[in-house]
Design a protein around this motif. Sequence first.
Motif, PDB file in Angstrom:
ATOM      1  N   LYS A  91      42.654  27.260  52.199  1.00 35.55           N
ATOM      2  CA  LYS A  91      44.030  27.485  53.026  1.00 35.55           C
ATOM      3  C   LYS A  91      43.177  28.107  54.285  1.00 35.55           C
ATOM      4  N   ALA A  92      42.014  28.257  55.023  1.00 34.28           N
ATOM      5  CA  ALA A  92      42.170  28.486  56.345  1.00 34.28           C
ATOM      6  C   ALA A  92      41.470  26.855  57.388  1.00 34.28           C
ATOM      7  N   SER A  93      41.320  26.336  56.483  1.00 38.72           N
ATOM      8  CA  SER A  93      41.568  24.906  56.958  1.00 38.72           C
ATOM      9  C   SER A  93      42.634  24.501  57.603  1.00 38.72           C
ATOM     10  N   ALA A  94      43.198  24.926  57.007  1.00 39.07           N
ATOM     11  CA  ALA A  94      44.983  24.541  57.539  1.00 39.07           C
ATOM     12  C   ALA A  94      44.982  25.517  58.824  1.00 39.07           C
ATOM     13  N   THR A  95      44.977  26.962  58.284  1.00 44.14           N
ATOM     14  CA  THR A  95      45.587  27.434  59.114  1.00 44.14           C
ATOM     15  C   THR A  95      44.001  27.839  60.719  1.00 44.14           C
ATOM     16  N   LEU A  96      43.632  26.931  60.420  1.00 40.20           N
ATOM     17  CA  LEU A  96      42.551  27.265  61.663  1.00 40.20           C
ATOM     18  C   LEU A  96      43.002  26.300  63.063  1.00 40.20           C
ATOM     19  N   LEU A  97      43.078  24.973  62.172  1.00 39.90           N
ATOM     20  CA  LEU A  97      43.738  23.664  62.757  1.00 39.90           C
ATOM     21  C   LEU A  97      44.461  24.403  63.754  1.00 39.90           C
ATOM     22  N   LEU A  98      45.407  24.986  62.829  1.00 37.35           N
ATOM     23  CA  LEU A  98      46.881  24.732  63.741  1.00 37.35           C
ATOM     24  C   LEU A  98      46.732  25.833  64.327  1.00 37.35           C
ATOM     25  N   ASP A  99      46.338  27.085  64.264  1.00 39.18           N
ATOM     26  CA  ASP A  99      45.883  27.917  65.676  1.00 39.18           C
ATOM     27  C   ASP A  99      45.061  27.282  66.931  1.00 39.18           C
ATOM     28  N   ALA A 100      44.245  26.668  66.548  1.00 47.47           N
ATOM     29  CA  ALA A 100      43.437  25.675  67.635  1.00 47.47           C
ATOM     30  C   ALA A 100      44.617  25.279  67.590  1.00 47.47           C
ATOM     31  N   ARG A 101      45.354  24.017  67.193  1.00 46.25           N
ATOM     32  CA  ARG A 101      46.795  23.280  68.139  1.00 46.25           C
ATOM     33  C   ARG A 101      47.571  24.061  69.243  1.00 46.25           C
ATOM     34  N   ASP A 102      47.561  25.555  68.722  1.00 46.96           N
ATOM     35  CA  ASP A 102      49.042  26.106  69.624  1.00 46.96           C
ATOM     36  C   ASP A 102      47.976  26.424  70.109  1.00 46.96           C
ATOM     37  N   GLU A 103      47.027  27.342  70.159  1.00 49.61           N
ATOM     38  CA  GLU A 103      46.014  27.825  71.850  1.00 49.61           C
ATOM     39  C   GLU A 103      46.730  26.794  72.224  1.00 49.61           C
ATOM     40  N   TRP A 104      45.413  25.664  72.102  1.00 45.60           N
ATOM     41  CA  TRP A 104      45.455  24.649  72.963  1.00 45.60           C
ATOM     42  C   TRP A 104      46.539  23.872  73.944  1.00 45.60           C
ATOM     43  N   TRP A 105      47.166  23.891  72.455  1.00 48.54           N
ATOM     44  CA  TRP A 105      48.838  23.578  73.598  1.00 48.54           C
ATOM     45  C   TRP A 105      49.541  24.249  74.587  1.00 48.54           C
ATOM     46  N   GLU A 106      49.257  25.713  74.425  1.00 48.30           N
ATOM     47  CA  GLU A 106      49.401  27.022  74.869  1.00 48.30           C
ATOM     48  C   GLU A 106      48.504  27.012  76.347  1.00 48.30           C
ATOM     49  N   GLN A 107      47.432  26.789  76.250  1.00 49.73           N
ATOM     50  CA  GLN A 107      46.250  27.128  77.473  1.00 49.73           C
ATOM     51  C   GLN A 107      46.238  25.483  78.247  1.00 49.73           C
ATOM     52  N   GLN A 108      46.634  24.742  77.643  1.00 48.33           N
ATOM     53  CA  GLN A 108      46.568  23.237  78.658  1.00 48.33           C
ATOM     54  C   GLN A 108      47.653  22.259  78.711  1.00 48.33           C
ATOM     55  N   GLY A 109      48.070  21.976  76.595  1.00 53.12           N
ATOM     56  CA  GLY A 109      48.381  20.364  76.476  1.00 53.12           C
ATOM     57  C   GLY A 109      49.706  20.058  77.344  1.00 53.12           C
ATOM     58  N   LYS A 110      50.821  21.417  76.601  1.00 56.59           N
ATOM     59  CA  LYS A 110      51.646  21.214  77.235  1.00 56.59           C
ATOM     60  C   LYS A 110      51.600  21.236  79.501  1.00 56.59           C
ATOM     61  N   ALA A 111      50.918  21.696  80.179  1.00 55.99           N
ATOM     62  CA  ALA A 111      50.460  21.904  81.302  1.00 55.99           C
ATOM     63  C   ALA A 111      50.132  20.105  81.705  1.00 55.99           C
ATOM     64  N   ASP A 112      49.349  19.904  80.681  1.00 55.67           N
ATOM     65  CA  ASP A 112      48.659  18.444  81.147  1.00 55.67           C
ATOM     66  C   ASP A 112      49.774  16.928  80.855  1.00 55.67           C
ATOM     67  N   ASN A 113      51.235  18.104  79.996  1.00 54.37           N
ATOM     68  CA  ASN A 113      52.227  16.331  79.534  1.00 54.37           C
ATOM     69  C   ASN A 113      51.609  15.871  78.509  1.00 54.37           C
ATOM     70  N   ARG A 114      51.356  16.218  77.919  1.00 54.76           N
ATOM     71  CA  ARG A 114      50.551  15.407  77.052  1.00 54.76           C
ATOM     72  C   ARG A 114      51.670  15.468  75.109  1.00 54.76           C
ATOM     73  N   ARG A 115      51.000  14.564  74.110  1.00 53.12           N
ATOM     74  CA  ARG A 115      51.903  15.239  73.148  1.00 53.12           C
ATOM     75  C   ARG A 115      51.499  16.172  72.653  1.00 53.12           C
ATOM     76  N   TYR A 116      53.023  16.925  71.829  1.00 49.08           N
ATOM     77  CA  TYR A 116      52.228  18.208  70.896  1.00 49.08           C
ATOM     78  C   TYR A 116      51.213  17.322  69.632  1.00 49.08           C
ATOM     79  N   PRO A 117      50.113  17.636  69.874  1.00 53.33           N
ATOM     80  CA  PRO A 117      49.560  17.337  68.281  1.00 53.33           C
ATOM     81  C   PRO A 117      50.084  17.271  67.109  1.00 53.33           C
ATOM     82  N   ILE A 118      50.052  16.407  66.261  1.00 50.72           N
ATOM     83  CA  ILE A 118      49.957  16.161  64.548  1.00 50.72           C
ATOM     84  C   ILE A 118      49.266  16.703  63.759  1.00 50.72           C
ATOM     85  N   ALA A 119      49.585  17.988  62.854  1.00 47.81           N
ATOM     86  CA  ALA A 119      48.303  18.598  62.274  1.00 47.81           C
ATOM     87  C   ALA A 119      47.815  18.276  60.883  1.00 47.81           C
TER      88      ALA A 119
END
Length: 312
Positions: A91-119
Amino acid sequence: MRQNLTHILSTPHLLITDGAAGTHLEAMGCDLNDELWTAKVLKESPQLIKQLHRDYFEAGADFSASVSYQATIEGYTKQGLSESEAIALIKASATLLLDARDEWWEQQGKADNRRYPIAAASIGPYGAFLADGSEYRGDYELSAQQLRQFHQQRIEILWDQGVDLIAVETIPRLDEALVIAEIVQELGAKCWITFSAQNSSQICNGQEIAECIRALEPFECVVAVGVNCTAPQYIGGLIENIKSQTNKPIVVYGNLGNSYDPNSKTWCEHDKQGVTSYLEYARQWKALGAKIIGGCCGTTPMEIKQIFSNID
């Protein structure tokens, strides 16, 4: 809410998946000479797993796969963990990925106009659990029912964590791919299935890739098909063979063409003088019709960044 893969895969642009987990974790200082391979890091250094995913998102990946390829209940309990502890790590393997994605998206990805990644949740073959290199041979003797018993619970656990996709990887034999496709279909989930291949037309146990793709065609749950962890010089021919059998998106992520030593759990480098660069291979694969391109063993965020920066 899970992402709409049909919409995402219909974009005319190339999509990029991540590179090797093991190679990058070793670069971070992890010792992976273990039957659990990358799955041991889930227990020992989960913060490095989040950094792994973030590094690939920053490099340009539209997809990242959880470090669950070799994370199995059987593998963890063999090393002394309880079944409940093993399930928690999967379970942790999935939640670590989901958390990393959402943290990166809020801190960088959205501002860089990137696609929201697929987990994506990585599912390796039975041979990966054996940790003897048999995911590159497919020579294990299991019935369809035994394969189902091995795969079903882990797939259900990972899907229930909220991932967008099950990434079924490095599959060396068709019967195992069909069992997994049936599980995913029954679950109402979505997956891609990628085979390991020994040359430009055959998967690792000798079956023709065209036969394998044709057999998967009826499964609506299989949203993309392709090959991974295969020498890059073979992938162009494999794409041609796959394309002759399906209109589904083709996903390819090769290794760097090195050879695997199952005893040391390492890839042995060959002389690279005069060898085609990974970026040039990726350009060839896109021209042949690959929709999703990334990297497998030996590749790093550098290769993913090169693809992101140089191929549209």
